[in-house]
Design an enzyme around this catalytic site. Structure first.
Site, short mmCIF file in Angstrom:
data_model
loop_
_atom_site.label_atom_id
_atom_site.label_comp_id
_atom_site.label_asym_id
_atom_site.label_seq_id
_atom_site.Cartn_x
_atom_site.Cartn_y
_atom_site.Cartn_z
N TYR B 128 0.72 -1.14 -0.09
CA TYR B 128 -0.01 -0.12 0.07
C TYR B 128 0.88 1.25 0.16
CZ TYR B 128 -4.13 -2.72 1.23
OH TYR B 128 -5.26 -3.28 1.40
N TYR B 167 -0.91 -10.25 0.46
CA TYR B 167 0.39 -9.73 1.05
C TYR B 167 -0.10 -10.22 2.76
CZ TYR B 167 -3.23 -6.09 2.93
OH TYR B 167 -4.40 -5.38 3.21
N ARG B 177 -3.43 -11.93 3.75
CA ARG B 177 -4.66 -11.39 3.02
C ARG B 177 -4.82 -11.72 1.58
NH1 ARG B 177 -7.91 -7.81 4.21
NH2 ARG B 177 -9.12 -9.34 3.51
N HIS B 180 -7.54 -8.11 -2.59
CA HIS B 180 -8.84 -7.56 -2.34
C HIS B 180 -8.80 -5.90 -2.57
CE1 HIS B 180 -6.58 -6.87 1.53
NE2 HIS B 180 -7.32 -5.80 1.69
N HIS B 182 -10.86 -2.75 -1.29
CA HIS B 182 -11.88 -2.23 -0.29
C HIS B 182 -12.80 -1.29 -0.90
CE1 HIS B 182 -9.29 -3.25 3.40
NE2 HIS B 182 -8.30 -2.98 2.49
#
Lengths: 208, 262
Positions: B128, B167, B177, B180, B182
């Site tokens: 991120y 990640y 995770r 995905h 959000h």
């Protein structure tokens, strides 16, 4: 088999996660991307009403500030009217007030801050007037579904005493968790409102 | 009691028509909490100290819950729904080019038009662009990882991005995770406010993810998984995934036996 009603099911909630700022407040994540950003200042220079600030922290069950929380607020204007087509109260819209803002807790201190105006009272259900209040919605890592609560104003004791929502709270002591204390800083009114997620002083949260 | 209008003939038609404006607050259906994760879900460790321990106090809808912020095209920019271009500095970001599209509906199958949909994600390597993300996968200089759009008059939305990578994260020592995206959605009232995550069809990490597993209902998990939509793909260019989102429905107050004030 009887006929099927055919309703859909609501999409399940998932946590906003630790990086919720990227999507909703990218400058807090550390970069600039949008031309227009949503923020924590709800009131412009010409917004009618008493201009106030709100500060507080979101605290977890150990008393530790939740430093990655994201908060949104939604409120009526100074007359007590929401800027929304379903509000049919005979009160005026303030063209310089949407009534919504969002911010993140400070990554070091956990303190959040909004700059807005004090809302007026709003007609509630069954013709009972609701005391001035601001609706809060809190998400963060570890919060699986957004938490709804309300902030009321300590200087509205009379209106608070007859507020239909505060009076739904059976334990009178817990009503205090929704009442922000008024103070002054640099000559400007400031309300202090901590939100306690869990424990002895747990804030009253609503299933709305 | 409410008298329900006739059931629609076909499943694709709205259940309740017409929508009758009323002086009563037109509140939302009670939220079905059995399909949502509980606040306290110890397999997702962070929830343990961030979950209210007392029961939520149920409120019938008032103006404070049935209204919510209204957004318009002035709020967003032209590139806001194009994550391939909205942060590009020296070229396109690395990764699989995808389109994500779908419809925002309510539980009555009514489209939710002109509502703000926001989205954010990791880059193709699972990193991120956030000052607190220290995963060793590289930052992509051409990828911001966020966007937003308004649904059209039929509740449709779409955006273009690159497929995010999985990640690791600190929950158990080997928790990962699934890929995905959000989502944040508003609807028309503050009580419809929702944040969720979209997963990708076929990802083996979905079923072992502690955050996915906070949801107690298997069917509700399946509804978070976007299928590949080849028909919406751009040949020789971009794959597409479809993700429909359902917000709470509103009660129709066609007949009300109790007058306000009683």
């Amino acid at each position: 088999m009887p006929q099927q009603l055919g309703y859909l099911k609501e999409t399940a909630s998932q946590t906003g996660g630790p990086y919720v700022h990227i999507g909703l407040i990218p400058h807090m994540a550390g970069f600039d991307i949008f031309q227009n950003n949503f923020g924590n200042v709800l009131a412009g220079a010409t917004t009618r009403g008493e201009h106030i600030a709100i500060e507080g922290r979101v605290l977890d069950g150990t008393g530790t500030p939740v430093r990655d929380a994201l908060l949104e607020i939604w409120q009526a204007n100074a007359e007590g009217r929401y800027n929304h087509p379903d509000d049919h109260q005979k009160k005026k819209i303030d063209p310089d007030f949407r009534g919504w803002g969002r911010t993140g807790a400070n990554f070091e201190t956990g303190v959040y801050r909004f700059e807005t105006i004090k809302p007026g009272p709003v007609d509630g259900r069954n013709m009972r007037v609701m005391a001035p209040h601001i609706n809060f919605w809190i998400v963060s890592r570890g919060i699986n579904i957004g938490l709804n609560t309300r902030m009321y104003f300590a200087d509205e004791a009379e209106a608070n005493a007859t507020d239909p929502v505060l009076n739904l709270i059976e334990q009178e002591e817990r009503r205090k968790t929704l009442i922000a204390q008024r103070t002054m800083r640099d000559g400007k009114p400031l309300y202090l409102f901590d939100i306690v997620l869990q424990g002895d002083n747990e804030t009253v949260f609503f299933d709305v | 009691m409410n008298v329900r209008p006739k059931i629609a003939d076909r499943e694709s038609e709205p259940v309740h028509e017409p929508f009758m404006p009323s002086m009563h607050p037109v509140e939302f259906f009670q939220r079905d909490r059995t399909i949502h994760p509980p606040a306290y879900a110890p397999g997702y460790k962070t929830s343990v100290t961030r979950s209210p321990s007392k029961a939520l106090l149920s409120l019938q809808g008032s103006l404070s819950e049935i209204t919510g912020p209204v957004f318009g095209h002035n709020d967003i920019g032209l590139l806001d729904n194009d994550l391939i271009r909205n942060f590009a500095k020296t070229g396109d970001p690395i990764g699989e080019r995808i389109i994500v599209h779908g419809q925002v509906l309510d539980e009555n199958r009514r489209p939710v038009p002109n509502t703000l949909v926001e989205f954010w994600q990791a880059n193709a390597g699972g990193r991120y662009r956030h000052k607190t993300d220290t995963y060793l996968a590289a930052i992509d200089p051409n990828f911001g990882g966020c966007g937003r759009t308004l649904t059209d008059e039929n509740g449709y939305y779409y955006f273009r991005t690159i497929k995010p990578g999985p990640y690791p994260w600190r929950n158990y020592v080997n928790s990962w995770r699934p890929a995905h995206i959000h989502f944040s959605i508003f609807g028309t009232g503050f009580a419809q406010r929702l944040i969720t995550q979209m997963y990708f069809e076929g990802d083996p990490l979905i079923k072992v993810c502690p955050i996915v597993k906070t949801i107690p209902d298997e069917a509700a998990i399946d509804r978070l998984i976007a299928p590949l939509d080849l028909n919406a793909s751009l040949p020789m260019d971009t794959l597409a995934y479809r993700f429909d989102i359902v917000l709470r429905g509103r009660r129709s107050t066609l007949f009300e036996n109790r007058l306000e004030g009683n």
